[in-house]
Motif scaffolding. Sequence first.
Motif, mmCIF file in Angstrom:
data_model
loop_
_atom_site.group_PDB
_atom_site.id
_atom_site.type_symbol
_atom_site.label_atom_id
_atom_site.label_comp_id
_atom_site.label_asym_id
_atom_site.label_seq_id
_atom_site.Cartn_x
_atom_site.Cartn_y
_atom_site.Cartn_z
ATOM 1 N N LEU A 62 -2.158 86.700 -11.422
ATOM 2 C CA LEU A 62 -2.267 85.354 -11.819
ATOM 3 C C LEU A 62 -1.772 84.708 -10.814
ATOM 4 N N SER A 63 -2.268 83.735 -10.164
ATOM 5 C CA SER A 63 -1.428 82.738 -9.129
ATOM 6 C C SER A 63 -0.250 82.126 -9.965
ATOM 7 N N SER A 64 0.697 81.523 -9.053
ATOM 8 C CA SER A 64 1.985 80.915 -9.675
ATOM 9 C C SER A 64 1.345 79.437 -10.537
ATOM 10 N N SER A 65 0.281 79.148 -10.084
ATOM 11 C CA SER A 65 -0.193 77.660 -10.684
ATOM 12 C C SER A 65 -0.938 78.150 -11.945
ATOM 13 N N GLU A 66 -1.830 79.147 -11.922
ATOM 14 C CA GLU A 66 -2.545 79.641 -13.239
ATOM 15 C C GLU A 66 -1.387 80.019 -14.369
ATOM 16 N N LEU A 67 -0.365 80.724 -13.742
ATOM 17 C CA LEU A 67 0.870 81.238 -14.681
ATOM 18 C C LEU A 67 1.639 80.310 -15.255
ATOM 19 N N ASN A 68 1.811 79.358 -14.450
ATOM 20 C CA ASN A 68 2.463 77.972 -15.018
ATOM 21 C C ASN A 68 1.631 77.356 -15.874
ATOM 22 N N TRP A 69 0.616 77.066 -15.763
ATOM 23 C CA TRP A 69 -0.660 76.370 -16.583
ATOM 24 C C TRP A 69 -0.716 77.265 -18.048
ATOM 25 N N ALA A 70 -0.814 78.359 -17.836
ATOM 26 C CA ALA A 70 -1.023 79.235 -19.127
ATOM 27 C C ALA A 70 0.404 79.127 -20.004
ATOM 28 N N ARG A 71 1.436 79.305 -19.292
ATOM 29 C CA ARG A 71 2.896 78.947 -19.956
ATOM 30 C C ARG A 71 2.647 77.654 -20.550
ATOM 31 N N GLU A 72 2.440 76.421 -20.077
ATOM 32 C CA GLU A 72 2.437 75.122 -20.427
ATOM 33 C C GLU A 72 1.480 75.301 -21.691
ATOM 34 N N ARG A 73 0.279 75.797 -21.627
ATOM 35 C CA ARG A 73 -0.765 75.535 -22.633
ATOM 36 C C ARG A 73 -0.098 76.760 -23.912
ATOM 37 N N HIS A 74 0.221 77.777 -23.487
ATOM 38 C CA HIS A 74 0.875 78.296 -24.733
ATOM 39 C C HIS A 74 2.096 77.930 -25.242
ATOM 40 N N ARG A 75 2.767 77.052 -24.572
ATOM 41 C CA ARG A 75 3.980 76.352 -25.450
ATOM 42 C C ARG A 75 3.379 75.123 -26.233
ATOM 43 N N VAL A 76 2.471 74.502 -25.810
ATOM 44 C CA VAL A 76 1.842 73.467 -26.747
ATOM 45 C C VAL A 76 1.026 74.096 -27.988
ATOM 46 N N TRP A 77 0.503 75.225 -27.838
ATOM 47 C CA TRP A 77 -0.403 75.721 -29.082
ATOM 48 C C TRP A 77 0.883 76.241 -29.918
ATOM 49 N N ALA A 78 2.071 76.870 -29.322
ATOM 50 C CA ALA A 78 3.022 77.469 -29.995
ATOM 51 C C ALA A 78 3.848 76.450 -30.826
ATOM 52 N N GLY B 36 -5.905 78.341 -37.252
ATOM 53 C CA GLY B 36 -6.820 77.668 -36.282
ATOM 54 C C GLY B 36 -6.095 77.282 -34.894
ATOM 55 N N ALA B 37 -4.755 77.138 -34.957
ATOM 56 C CA ALA B 37 -4.005 76.922 -33.648
ATOM 57 C C ALA B 37 -4.083 78.160 -32.891
ATOM 58 N N ARG B 38 -3.948 79.256 -33.847
ATOM 59 C CA ARG B 38 -3.844 80.579 -32.922
ATOM 60 C C ARG B 38 -5.067 80.748 -32.279
ATOM 61 N N ARG B 39 -6.293 80.499 -32.924
ATOM 62 C CA ARG B 39 -7.555 80.864 -32.413
ATOM 63 C C ARG B 39 -7.982 79.943 -31.258
ATOM 64 N N LYS B 40 -7.604 78.440 -31.418
ATOM 65 C CA LYS B 40 -7.926 77.477 -30.144
ATOM 66 C C LYS B 40 -7.064 78.003 -29.192
ATOM 67 N N ARG B 41 -5.634 78.627 -29.089
ATOM 68 C CA ARG B 41 -4.950 79.098 -27.974
ATOM 69 C C ARG B 41 -5.531 80.467 -27.413
ATOM 70 N N TRP B 42 -6.197 81.239 -28.230
ATOM 71 C CA TRP B 42 -6.998 82.532 -27.833
ATOM 72 C C TRP B 42 -8.279 81.816 -26.883
ATOM 73 N N GLN B 43 -8.775 80.809 -27.427
ATOM 74 C CA GLN B 43 -9.913 80.299 -26.910
ATOM 75 C C GLN B 43 -9.657 79.756 -25.477
ATOM 76 N N GLU B 44 -8.339 79.013 -25.421
ATOM 77 C CA GLU B 44 -8.275 78.279 -24.218
ATOM 78 C C GLU B 44 -7.424 79.195 -23.068
ATOM 79 N N ILE B 45 -6.652 79.955 -23.456
ATOM 80 C CA ILE B 45 -5.936 81.049 -22.424
ATOM 81 C C ILE B 45 -6.069 82.395 -22.845
ATOM 82 N N GLY B 46 -6.944 82.593 -23.529
ATOM 83 C CA GLY B 46 -7.103 84.331 -23.732
ATOM 84 C C GLY B 46 -7.379 84.946 -22.654
ATOM 85 N N HIS B 47 -8.259 84.262 -21.749
ATOM 86 C CA HIS B 47 -8.863 85.020 -20.449
ATOM 87 C C HIS B 47 -7.403 85.186 -19.578
ATOM 88 N N LEU B 48 -6.437 84.680 -19.785
ATOM 89 C CA LEU B 48 -5.253 84.654 -18.871
ATOM 90 C C LEU B 48 -4.195 85.484 -19.362
#
Length: 177
Positions: free
Chosen positions: A87-103, A162-174
């Motif tokens: 992952l690029s640094s921007s993709e990694l940072n975005w994935a961390r950000e979204r992971h934190r929101v869903w967490a 539901g939050a876990r499912r939505k997390r996987w839908q959004e960032i599961g590819h990363l």
Amino acid sequence: MLDKADSRRRLDAELREAELDVQGRYHLDTSQYAALSLADIGAGIHAAGFTVVSSLPSSTGRMLVLAHPETTTLSVSDGPFVPRVGLSSSELNWARERHRVWAKKFNRQIGLAFFHAVFGLIILVSALRSFGPADGSRYFATLGVGITLLLLFVLAVFKAVGARRKRWQEIGHLVER
């Protein structure tokens, strides 16, 4: 004074070569730079382009958790985070950000589920043990409150799932499963 200058050179070198972990953090062991004051260490951190995210006490001194100002960092409460390789640094940072929101959403629902389960069971058991249907409205009101809390427990568990499912839908590819 030589020891202080040597410590500052070593600190600058370490911070220059510092690589953030997958959570977006770098751990700096300040005990390695005992000749420097915390103000000197802070100046070196700032000059290297880092900010102090948190401080952890350790047996030998203090461990500072550092990050770049624009980097999203994760903590233990955010749950496991294993990004895919490449992952690029921007993709990694975005994935961390979204992971934190869903967490946060997941953790909030788990906390509510725990609260509703504990108090729902306590109230339900006390209603069943202390009162009987002959006690009238007090029995049915207490029973109703206990059942309502247990229904809220079920709802919170569904929202957490539901939050876990939505997390996987959004960032599961990363991230890795």
